[in-house]
Design a protein around this motif. Structure first.
Motif, PDB file in Angstrom:
ATOM      1  N   GLU A   1     -35.402  10.405 -10.572  1.00  0.00           N
ATOM      2  CA  GLU A   1     -36.540   9.519 -10.359  1.00  0.00           C
ATOM      3  C   GLU A   1     -37.751   9.990 -11.173  1.00  0.00           C
ATOM      4  N   ALA A   2     -37.913  11.300 -11.288  1.00  0.00           N
ATOM      5  CA  ALA A   2     -39.014  11.840 -12.086  1.00  0.00           C
ATOM      6  C   ALA A   2     -38.832  11.480 -13.553  1.00  0.00           C
TER       7      ALA A   2
ATOM      8  N   TRP B   1     -39.652  17.125  -7.565  1.00  0.00           N
ATOM      9  CA  TRP B   1     -39.213  15.828  -7.028  1.00  0.00           C
ATOM     10  C   TRP B   1     -37.880  16.029  -6.283  1.00  0.00           C
TER      11      TRP B   1
ATOM     12  N   ASP C   1     -39.504   7.865 -14.103  1.00  0.00           N
ATOM     13  CA  ASP C   1     -40.944   7.630 -14.082  1.00  0.00           C
ATOM     14  C   ASP C   1     -41.551   7.951 -15.453  1.00  0.00           C
TER      15      ASP C   1
ATOM     16  N   GLN D   1     -34.678  14.385  -9.088  1.00  0.00           N
ATOM     17  CA  GLN D   1     -35.279  14.573 -10.398  1.00  0.00           C
ATOM     18  C   GLN D   1     -34.998  13.410 -11.346  1.00  0.00           C
TER      19      GLN D   1
ATOM     20  N   LYS E   1     -47.154  15.284 -10.639  1.00  0.00           N
ATOM     21  CA  LYS E   1     -46.216  16.004  -9.773  1.00  0.00           C
ATOM     22  C   LYS E   1     -45.064  16.510 -10.626  1.00  0.00           C
TER      23      LYS E   1
END
Length: 313
Positions: A131-132, A126, A135, A129, A121
């Protein structure tokens, strides 16, 4: 103390800001002396850039490819991608594609590798971002922590590039995301309509055609600009639709419309391309009208497919 792993990061110039954000999220790994990062953005003016570039690429332990439409379009990024995959397959480095902006990537050479963030993804899609990036950092931290095992093929990232996370989101969130990449696509296609109508006028009316031919370069620039926008939005929509099982009808309808519209445009251009017909030659009007109707019908079918796709969750 163990030497830090060398991380090589390749991105298109248009994505340097995203590259900077990623480096900030990897700062803790750098501060702990677990990695060093070098990217093509670090090249200084006046250096033999190709030699410097190859030196860092060949010595890298981990290679990050920041994937976007600009990355795929770039020749030098493509060259780096192929070298990175070769080193990965030879167990000389771990290559990680990072999807930062939506684009059509499924047939690219790197598609056989695990793409991050989770679920392939794109970072820019997101809601949060950070959190992206977190990750991504967690994936890279795991690789750094067990690097010898990754290099020897004892550990693999799960290949979930086609994973769908629709079940984790509310219906309203899904509808909004679908709308955000389908509606701009339709808008771009409709923006091309006046240019196609202008071409039809030039085909049908010889006086308009004379003026049209004199202003051909201006028309071409206008169409190219609109076409590029539509292409970029189609690529984004295609990337999203390809990982959503419900998106196939829209994808198929889009391809059908583009094919029909191209046949119509090519039929109008045919007499304009030849020296002995560019001022007076015409394609059979009945043929053009039929092709135009097919294109309109395909556009209507595409609009209906998008309406159902966005609203029927």
């Amino acid at each position: 103390m163990t030497n830090p792993l060398k991380v090589f990061c390749c991105c298109a110039p248009e994505d340097h800001e995203i590259h900077v954000q990623l480096r900030r999220h990897l700062a803790s790994l750098q501060r702990d002396n677990r990695i060093t990062i070098w990217s093509n953005a670090d090249l200084n003016a006046g250096v033999e850039w190709q030699e410097e570039y190859n030196k860092h690429l060949e010595s890298a332990d981990i290679i990050l490819l920041l994937i976007s439409s600009d990355f795929i379009y770039s020749d030098y990024c493509y060259s780096t991608e192929m070298q990175a995959i070769t080193r990965h397959e030879a167990c000389r480095a771990v290559t990680i594609p990072i999807l930062i902006r939506p684009t059509l990537w499924e047939h690219a050479p790197f598609a056989k590798l695990q793409i991050i963030p989770t679920g392939a993804k794109a970072v820019t899609t997101w809601p949060n971002q950070d959190e992206a990036y977190c990750d991504i950092a967690q994936h890279i931290n795991r690789i750094v922590s067990t690097f010898p095992d990754f290099l020897e093929g004892k550990i693999h990232l799960p290949l979930d590039n086609s994973a769908s996370f629709a079940g984790e989101r509310t219906k309203q969130e899904i509808k909004e995301q679908r709308r955000q990449f389908c509606v701009p696509l339709l808008t771009s296609l409709h923006e091309l309509a006046p240019s196609v109508a202008q071409l039809r006028e030039a085909h049908d009316n010889l006086w308009i055609r004379r003026k049209f031919l004199l202003q051909g370069s201006k028309y071409a620039e206008q169409v190219n600009a609109l076409g590029k926008k539509a292409q970029e939005r189609a690529a984004r929509a295609g990337s999203e639709l390809s990982i959503d099982p419900e998106g196939k009808k829209v994808s198929d309808a889009l391809l059908e419309y583009l094919k029909a519209k191209d046949e119509y445009v090519q039929a109008m251009l045919q007499p304009l391309r030849k020296v002995h017909t560019n001022l007076f030659g015409k394609t059979d009007i009945r043929v053009l009208d039929e092709l135009a109707k097919i294109g309109d019908d395909k556009l209507t079918a595409l609009e209906e497919a998008i309406r159902l796709y966005v609203n029927q969750i």
